[in-house]
Design a protein around this motif. Sequence first.
Motif, PDB file in Angstrom:
ATOM      1  N   TYR A 193       7.434   3.020   4.902  1.00  0.00           N
ATOM      2  CA  TYR A 193       6.995   2.476   3.618  1.00  0.00           C
ATOM      3  C   TYR A 193       5.478   2.525   3.493  1.00  0.00           C
ATOM      4  CZ  TYR A 193      11.561   0.696   2.196  1.00  0.00           C
ATOM      5  OH  TYR A 193      12.869   0.594   1.799  1.00  0.00           O
ATOM      6  N   ARG A 197       3.516   4.564   0.720  1.00  0.00           N
ATOM      7  CA  ARG A 197       2.667   3.839  -0.219  1.00  0.00           C
ATOM      8  C   ARG A 197       1.245   4.403  -0.215  1.00  0.00           C
ATOM      9  NH1 ARG A 197       4.026  -0.872   1.085  1.00  0.00           N
ATOM     10  NH2 ARG A 197       2.466  -1.296   2.673  1.00  0.00           N
ATOM     11  N   PRO A 217      -0.372  -5.130  -2.479  1.00  0.00           N
ATOM     12  CA  PRO A 217       1.025  -5.475  -2.172  1.00  0.00           C
ATOM     13  C   PRO A 217       1.137  -6.928  -1.701  1.00  0.00           C
ATOM     14  CG  PRO A 217       0.113  -4.083  -0.453  1.00  0.00           C
ATOM     15  CD  PRO A 217      -0.909  -4.122  -1.544  1.00  0.00           C
ATOM     16  N   ASN A 223       8.086  -2.537  -0.989  1.00  0.00           N
ATOM     17  CA  ASN A 223       8.600  -1.221  -1.375  1.00  0.00           C
ATOM     18  C   ASN A 223       8.244  -0.851  -2.811  1.00  0.00           C
ATOM     19  OD1 ASN A 223      10.207  -3.090  -2.637  1.00  0.00           O
ATOM     20  ND2 ASN A 223      12.092  -1.882  -2.414  1.00  0.00           N
ATOM     21  N   ILE A 225       4.763  -0.466  -5.846  1.00  0.00           N
ATOM     22  CA  ILE A 225       3.342  -0.500  -6.207  1.00  0.00           C
ATOM     23  C   ILE A 225       3.270  -0.821  -7.699  1.00  0.00           C
ATOM     24  CG2 ILE A 225       1.167   0.780  -6.335  1.00  0.00           C
ATOM     25  CD1 ILE A 225       2.208   2.601  -4.146  1.00  0.00           C
TER      26      ILE A 225
END
Length: 461
Positions: A193, A197, A217, A223, A225
């Motif tokens: 993840y 990201r 985050p 998981n 954005i």
Amino acid sequence: MSRQITQPVNQVRLTNVAVVRLSRGGNRFEVACYRNKIVNYRQGTETDLSEVLQTTRVFTNVSKGQFAKSSLLEKCFGMHDEEEVCRLILEKGDVQVSDLERNAQLESTIREVASMVSEKCVHPVSQRPYTMAQIRDAMKMAGFMVHPTRNTKQQFLDCVRLLQKTEVLSIERAKMQLALVFISSGDGNDENYVMRRNAAIEMLLEAGVNENDIQAPTTANSNRIVFLSDPSLYRQVDAIAREVSVKGRVEIIQQCVTEEGDVALGSELERRALQQQQQHHISGHAANADQSMKRDVNSLDDGDEQLSSELQTRLNLKESTDDHTNDIQSPESRAANSRKAQKAAQKKSKKAKRREKEEQVERDNRISAEKTRQRERAGRLGLTDNDGDNGATAIGKSEDANATGGDAKPCNTCGGAFTPGEYRSHFRSDWHRYNVKLKMKGVPPVSEKEFLLCDSDAFFD
């Protein structure tokens, strides 16, 4: 005997008519409809033909009142029912749009475009939307014209670009709040993840998303954005979400992000401070670029020092010339304009002086001619002491006025004083009118005795 005026009782006058025309089998068929009802019928909001048609008869020419024959309807449409033929013509025929319908359609399109601009655009600094009245005034000032057949969304985009180009209104598209959600791979690896990201954030920054618009985050293994993006970047963001290294999908959280409610002092100060920081950041980048250019110039070899100094001198001369171009040119332009103005004033003054001289000469000639005529007349009548006669007349009049009661009114043109009754009659007399004409010519007035001895030709000289 009065005649009786006969009027046709079976004549149906069609007023407020909109014509729908259909060509079939080389013949033209028309129906007479009410204005603003054809569009409603075709959209399905109006189903009653009596509210749409002025008459259920089918015409070959509405303006001349010529009806279509049943045999012609049977030949072209295969039916005798005129109501069904009217429905067919309404559905497939060409509409003769009236001026009222056209104006109503244009007004509706303008209202839709202005509504979209008001809903989807904001002020760049305050991030607050404009009102409909402000948008319509700005569209009118910018000269935006709607097209009756183009798509409303496309016309909205054209309107925003025109407002930004003409700078009539400070405006920009409101940002969208999007969420890029990563699809779970099923292995439960947190590092996966994080890598996805980071890759997605790099791609978003390259696509044009502002770094400050990307929210941090909430957890390390989040998981998704959440970020703000310009609506024009939506397709690029969707393409980024489909990348193999990202493997996600895009969700729209909010279509248009705008500031709502009353203005809070703290938020307004924070927004202005952030704006000033961005401006300082931009100016710092510009200063660093200038310093890097100077270091590059100073790091040249000794053999190229002369060339670099010459280039630097030319650069400084160019900058100084650009900075002071207006200051150097403006005095010259002002001097040239002042010289032109002085020349024009001199020309005007010369013409005015020449005109004044000519008018003075004409006035002097007129006065001398009048004096000569007065002297000739006085010599012809044997009057040599005009002033004495004027004084004697004035004294006599004043003595008469004093004798009558003392409430005398003087005449500045003829001299002397008169009682209220004589004063009014004096101003209507030919003697006073004659002296007024002499006064306008610059000639001294005559006494009443002289006026009575004048010939009739003197009044027409």
